[in-house]
Design an enzyme around this catalytic site. Structure first.
Site, short mmCIF file in Angstrom:
data_model
loop_
_atom_site.label_atom_id
_atom_site.label_comp_id
_atom_site.label_asym_id
_atom_site.label_seq_id
_atom_site.Cartn_x
_atom_site.Cartn_y
_atom_site.Cartn_z
N SER A 148 18.76 -90.49 -61.73
CA SER A 148 18.41 -89.62 -62.84
C SER A 148 16.96 -89.16 -62.72
O SER A 148 16.12 -89.91 -62.19
CB SER A 148 18.58 -90.42 -64.14
OG SER A 148 17.98 -89.74 -65.21
N TYR A 204 17.48 -98.30 -69.79
CA TYR A 204 18.39 -97.45 -69.01
C TYR A 204 17.66 -96.88 -67.78
O TYR A 204 18.15 -96.95 -66.65
CB TYR A 204 18.93 -96.30 -69.88
CG TYR A 204 19.56 -95.20 -69.06
CD1 TYR A 204 20.81 -95.39 -68.49
CD2 TYR A 204 18.91 -93.99 -68.83
CE1 TYR A 204 21.40 -94.39 -67.70
CE2 TYR A 204 19.48 -93.00 -68.05
CZ TYR A 204 20.71 -93.20 -67.49
OH TYR A 204 21.29 -92.22 -66.71
N LYS A 209 18.03 -97.41 -63.35
CA LYS A 209 18.12 -96.40 -62.28
C LYS A 209 17.05 -96.67 -61.21
O LYS A 209 17.32 -96.59 -60.02
CB LYS A 209 17.97 -95.00 -62.86
CG LYS A 209 19.12 -94.57 -63.78
CD LYS A 209 20.46 -94.57 -63.07
CE LYS A 209 21.62 -94.23 -63.96
NZ LYS A 209 22.93 -94.49 -63.34
P1 NAD Z 1 30.11 -91.17 -68.72
O1 NAD Z 1 29.84 -92.27 -69.69
O2 NAD Z 1 30.88 -89.99 -69.17
O3 NAD Z 1 30.84 -91.75 -67.42
C1 NAD Z 1 30.61 -93.08 -66.96
C2 NAD Z 1 31.97 -93.69 -66.70
O4 NAD Z 1 31.78 -95.02 -66.20
C3 NAD Z 1 32.82 -93.82 -67.98
O5 NAD Z 1 34.11 -93.30 -67.72
C4 NAD Z 1 32.88 -95.32 -68.25
O6 NAD Z 1 34.10 -95.70 -68.84
C5 NAD Z 1 32.69 -95.89 -66.86
N1 NAD Z 1 32.09 -97.24 -66.77
C6 NAD Z 1 30.92 -97.67 -67.31
N2 NAD Z 1 30.71 -98.96 -66.95
C7 NAD Z 1 31.74 -99.32 -66.15
C8 NAD Z 1 32.09 -100.49 -65.46
N3 NAD Z 1 31.31 -101.61 -65.51
N4 NAD Z 1 33.22 -100.53 -64.73
C9 NAD Z 1 34.04 -99.44 -64.66
N5 NAD Z 1 33.77 -98.30 -65.30
C10 NAD Z 1 32.63 -98.23 -66.03
O7 NAD Z 1 28.69 -90.74 -68.11
P2 NAD Z 1 28.29 -89.51 -67.20
O8 NAD Z 1 27.46 -88.58 -67.99
O9 NAD Z 1 29.46 -89.02 -66.47
O10 NAD Z 1 27.30 -90.24 -66.19
C11 NAD Z 1 27.71 -90.70 -64.91
C12 NAD Z 1 26.54 -91.34 -64.21
O11 NAD Z 1 25.48 -90.39 -64.10
C13 NAD Z 1 25.94 -92.54 -64.95
O12 NAD Z 1 25.56 -93.51 -64.00
C14 NAD Z 1 24.74 -91.96 -65.64
O13 NAD Z 1 23.75 -92.92 -65.86
C15 NAD Z 1 24.28 -90.93 -64.62
N6 NAD Z 1 23.48 -89.84 -65.22
C16 NAD Z 1 23.98 -89.14 -66.26
C17 NAD Z 1 23.20 -88.14 -66.85
C18 NAD Z 1 23.70 -87.36 -68.04
O14 NAD Z 1 22.88 -86.76 -68.74
N7 NAD Z 1 25.00 -87.32 -68.30
C19 NAD Z 1 21.92 -87.84 -66.34
C20 NAD Z 1 21.46 -88.58 -65.25
C21 NAD Z 1 22.25 -89.58 -64.70
N1 UFG Z 2 16.86 -82.57 -78.53
C1 UFG Z 2 16.72 -82.09 -79.80
N2 UFG Z 2 17.66 -82.40 -80.73
C2 UFG Z 2 18.75 -83.17 -80.43
C3 UFG Z 2 18.89 -83.65 -79.11
C4 UFG Z 2 17.92 -83.34 -78.18
O1 UFG Z 2 15.75 -81.40 -80.11
O2 UFG Z 2 19.58 -83.44 -81.32
C5 UFG Z 2 15.85 -82.21 -77.51
C6 UFG Z 2 15.11 -83.40 -76.91
O3 UFG Z 2 14.00 -83.73 -77.69
C7 UFG Z 2 14.76 -82.87 -75.51
C8 UFG Z 2 15.92 -81.94 -75.18
O4 UFG Z 2 16.54 -81.60 -76.42
O5 UFG Z 2 13.59 -82.10 -75.57
C9 UFG Z 2 16.97 -82.59 -74.28
O6 UFG Z 2 17.37 -83.84 -74.86
P1 UFG Z 2 18.67 -84.62 -74.35
O7 UFG Z 2 18.83 -85.82 -75.24
O8 UFG Z 2 19.82 -83.69 -74.24
O9 UFG Z 2 18.29 -85.04 -72.86
P2 UFG Z 2 17.06 -85.89 -72.30
O10 UFG Z 2 16.28 -84.98 -71.41
O11 UFG Z 2 16.35 -86.61 -73.35
O12 UFG Z 2 17.83 -86.99 -71.40
C10 UFG Z 2 18.92 -86.66 -70.54
C11 UFG Z 2 19.87 -87.86 -70.46
C12 UFG Z 2 19.18 -89.02 -69.78
C13 UFG Z 2 18.65 -88.58 -68.45
C14 UFG Z 2 17.74 -87.37 -68.59
C15 UFG Z 2 17.28 -86.85 -67.25
O13 UFG Z 2 20.29 -88.26 -71.76
O14 UFG Z 2 20.11 -90.06 -69.58
O15 UFG Z 2 18.44 -86.33 -69.26
O16 UFG Z 2 18.37 -86.57 -66.44
F1 UFG Z 2 17.96 -89.60 -67.89
#
Ligand code: NAD
Ligand code: UFG
Length: 338
Positions: free
Chosen positions: A132, A156, A160
């Site tokens: 991330s 969290y 990572k």
């Molecule tokens: P998500 O929660 O939709 O998907 C994660 C999946 O993993 C879910 O289906 C959950 O059931 C499964 N899971 C969690 N723990 C598990 C375990 N111990 N065993 C088996 N299954 C398990 O999340 P996502 O947004 O698809 O994110 C996927 C990956 O990308 C994550 O590692 C997350 O940290 C990373 N990531 C997400 C974002 C974002 O903003 N969505 C940003 C950066 C990184």
């Molecule tokens: N924001 C609002 N109102 C809301 C939600 C968010 O103003 O209700 C703003 C936040 O302050 C930020 C922007 O919208 O400025 C984006 O916020 P998000 O919560 O959508 O995303 P973040 O950048 O905080 O974090 C996301 C994921 C993290 C990941 C990160 C970088 O949630 O897990 O992107 O990939 F690590």
């Protein structure tokens, strides 16, 4: 190739399964469904085979297992001749990680250790990891892969940083192993079919799902967290990337994997403020999003966007979909998702 996709029923994992299947790979999904539903697997089949799901049965196999469970994971490795692993499974709610740090460290680190251990044992030497942009901390934008990482603000984010370290050390000790650490920026959007997308439990933490729920009338108004940041309009700037572009990034990262550790930013390189995103959503979908400005959210940084040039140079990958498409697809999924 035959690829194990952990977390393949989740948001990014399900879209990546579609991209992998469309590129001709076979997919084994391992997910404990703690944040997803089994129906998503059927929807993946529906998208890829356009209504003829039965033909997909030998292309995608689903195991409902916890990937911290070494015995269960080993069964998958012994049942299938895997060529690679994409490890999405993880807990990802930043606020919850502050309240439940041990659950986050256990789930996100033990899963990485168990999977890399099995890869070494079974000679599976391709590993792609979901990292991330959060690992950069409050650095100077744009974030480049070569930057020194600054402290993260929550458990969290630490999981990572630590997972990247665990995999990097595993490589040093096992030079035949190859790992891609993909640092995602802010994934939004959904598959154009509207069948799969992001459906968070409860009130969304992230901006786009919050906006789509306001558009649907489920939530009254958006709260914009602060308008006094040093940005274009005072609101937080992020690099929103369409989840299908992100999915394609995994396929090319896997196809181009060579020995060693390879770090790539997956972002667009464009920063968009909260108010710019709200305006783009309103214009794309013709729906007004009421909002109020409230205090900053603790732990947020002002700006986060990628220097995405390494992925373009080395993988020939760029994000193709613009903010309008992200807004259209996010809204289509919200409307179709019951
Ligand atoms: P998500 O929660 O939709 O998907 C994660 C999946 O993993 C879910 O289906 C959950 O059931 C499964 N899971 C969690 N723990 C598990 C375990 N111990 N065993 C088996 N299954 C398990 O999340 P996502 O947004 O698809 O994110 C996927 C990956 O990308 C994550 O590692 C997350 O940290 C990373 N990531 C997400 C974002 C974002 O903003 N969505 C940003 C950066 C990184
Ligand atoms: N924001 C609002 N109102 C809301 C939600 C968010 O103003 O209700 C703003 C936040 O302050 C930020 C922007 O919208 O400025 C984006 O916020 P998000 O919560 O959508 O995303 P973040 O950048 O905080 O974090 C996301 C994921 C993290 C990941 C990160 C970088 O949630 O897990 O992107 O990939 F690590």
């Amino acid at each position: 190739m035959q690829i194990l996709v952990t977390g393949g029923a989740g948001y990014i994992g399900s879209h990546t399964c579609v991209a992998l299947l469309e590129a001709g790979h076979t997919v084994i999904v391992a997910d404990n469904l703690c944040n997803s539903k089994a129906e998503t697997i059927d929807k993946i089949k529906q998208i890829v085979n356009q209504g003829n799901e039965a033909n997909m049965d030998n292309k995608i196999t689903f195991y409902k297992i916890d990937v911290t469970d070494e015995v269960a994971v080993e069964k998958v490795f012994s049942n299938h001749k895997l060529d690679g692993v994409i490890h999405f499974a993880g807990l990802k709610a930043v606020g919850e990680s502050v309240e439940k740090p041990l659950a986050y460290y256990y789930n996100n680190l033990v899963s990485t250790i168990v999977l890399s251990k099995m890869c070494l044992k079974y000679g599976v030497n391709k590993f792609v990891f979901s990292s991330s942009a959060t690992v950069y901390g409050d650095n100077t934008v744009p974030f480049v892969e070569t930057m020194q990482l600054l402290p993260t603000t929550n458990p969290y984010g630490e999981t990572k940083v630590m997972s990247e370290r665990i995999l990097t050390d595993a490589i040093k000790a096992n030079p035949d192993f190859s790992v891609s650490l993909l640092r995602y920026f802010n994934p939004v959007g959904a598959h154009e079919s509207g069948l799969i997308g992001e459906a968070p439990n409860g009130i969304p933490n992230n901006l786009m799902p919050y906006v789509t729920q306001v558009a649907k009338g489920k939530l009254e108004k958006l709260r914009v967290f602060g308008n006094d940041y040093p940005t274009v309009d005072g609101t937080g700037v992020r690099d929103y990337i369409h989840v299908m572009d992100l999915a394609d990034g995994h396929v090319v990262a896997l196809d181009n994997l060579s020995n060693g550790v390879h770090i790539y930013n997956l972002g667009t390189g464009q920063g968009t403020s909260v108010l710019q995103l709200v305006k783009a959503f309103e214009e794309a979908n013709g729906i007004e999003i009421p909002y109020e400005i409230v205090d900053r959210r603790p732990g947020d940084i002002a700006s986060c966007y990628a220097d995405a040039s390494k992925a373009e140079r080395k993988l020939k990958w760029i994000a193709k979909r613009d903010i309008v498409e992200m807004c259209l697809d996010s809204w289509r999924f919200e409307q179709q998702n019951k």
